[in-house]
Design a protein around this motif. Sequence first.
Motif, PDB file in Angstrom:
ATOM      1  N   ALA A   1     -84.710  79.045  39.710  1.00 50.49           N
ATOM      2  CA  ALA A   1     -83.802  80.196  39.748  1.00 50.49           C
ATOM      3  C   ALA A   1     -83.037  80.247  41.067  1.00 50.49           C
ATOM      4  N   PHE A   2     -83.735  80.023  42.178  1.00 48.54           N
ATOM      5  CA  PHE A   2     -83.074  80.028  43.489  1.00 48.54           C
ATOM      6  C   PHE A   2     -81.965  78.984  43.524  1.00 48.54           C
TER       7      PHE A   2
ATOM      8  N   ALA B   1     -78.010  79.976  43.554  1.00 51.50           N
ATOM      9  CA  ALA B   1     -77.276  79.669  44.784  1.00 51.50           C
ATOM     10  C   ALA B   1     -76.089  78.745  44.526  1.00 51.50           C
ATOM     11  N   GLY B   2     -75.953  78.280  43.290  1.00 49.35           N
ATOM     12  CA  GLY B   2     -74.847  77.390  42.967  1.00 49.35           C
ATOM     13  C   GLY B   2     -75.013  75.988  43.528  1.00 49.35           C
ATOM     14  N   LEU B   3     -76.246  75.607  43.817  1.00 47.70           N
ATOM     15  CA  LEU B   3     -76.493  74.257  44.334  1.00 47.70           C
ATOM     16  C   LEU B   3     -76.275  73.240  43.223  1.00 47.70           C
TER      17      LEU B   3
ATOM     18  N   ARG C   1     -81.650  72.430  35.829  1.00 49.85           N
ATOM     19  CA  ARG C   1     -83.104  72.676  35.828  1.00 49.85           C
ATOM     20  C   ARG C   1     -83.888  71.368  35.973  1.00 49.85           C
ATOM     21  N   ILE C   2     -83.482  70.345  35.234  1.00 48.24           N
ATOM     22  CA  ILE C   2     -84.195  69.067  35.292  1.00 48.24           C
ATOM     23  C   ILE C   2     -84.084  68.457  36.690  1.00 48.24           C
TER      24      ILE C   2
ATOM     25  N   LEU D   1     -86.565  66.932  41.824  1.00 46.30           N
ATOM     26  CA  LEU D   1     -86.671  67.113  43.274  1.00 46.30           C
ATOM     27  C   LEU D   1     -88.062  67.618  43.654  1.00 46.30           C
ATOM     28  N   TYR D   2     -88.588  68.553  42.871  1.00 43.96           N
ATOM     29  CA  TYR D   2     -89.936  69.079  43.090  1.00 43.96           C
ATOM     30  C   TYR D   2     -90.961  67.946  43.041  1.00 43.96           C
ATOM     31  N   LEU D   3     -90.867  67.120  42.016  1.00 39.29           N
ATOM     32  CA  LEU D   3     -91.828  66.028  41.857  1.00 39.29           C
ATOM     33  C   LEU D   3     -91.700  65.004  42.988  1.00 39.29           C
ATOM     34  N   ALA D   4     -90.479  64.685  43.369  1.00 36.70           N
ATOM     35  CA  ALA D   4     -90.272  63.732  44.466  1.00 36.70           C
ATOM     36  C   ALA D   4     -90.816  64.292  45.785  1.00 36.70           C
TER      37      ALA D   4
END
Length: 192
Positions: A136-137, A141-143, A147-148, A153-156
Amino acid sequence: MRQNAARRTALLDGAIEVLAREGSRGLTLRAVDTEAEVPKGTTTNYFANRAELLAQVMTRIQQRLTPDATQLADTMSEKPSAELVATLLKQLHARMRADRSSWLALMELRLEATRRPELHTELTRFFAAQLDGNIAFHLDAGLPGDRITVVLLYLAMLGLIVDDLTVPELLASFPVDDLIDAMAQRMLPAQG
């Protein structure tokens, strides 16, 4: 149960240090008393049992690892880009290095959850809320990315953090900031 907030926080911080240093098997209510330098039996006065302590430890870790609001606001004043995402990931990595105990405690909780169904349920809820919040952040934030992308990025980053915590020599010849920059550049779509 006792309600002294400062004492409760000290006990939770003590539990985090015990988890990080001795693992989940070393986490006893008496060990928390010793780490927090309080009289024997104090932890029992604040937490009904070990399961309640563990659940509250997760919340305390979240508090300890939440970025400073002012620093985050300053960072987010930049235009959304892969470079901004890399900066956010570098700040995450810096927080990990600054509070290594919280990250190690989280790893211990992950391992403990493989053996305790009630903790597994609680930990799954905790991490799902964290991941949903990160997605959501990122999107709000328009980054760049979807979602994927955020999950990737989380997993890396999780892999990078685990290696940095457990076998830092493995990546010693690869500067972490360079790895994070490359990760962001390669995983995020070009802005146009």
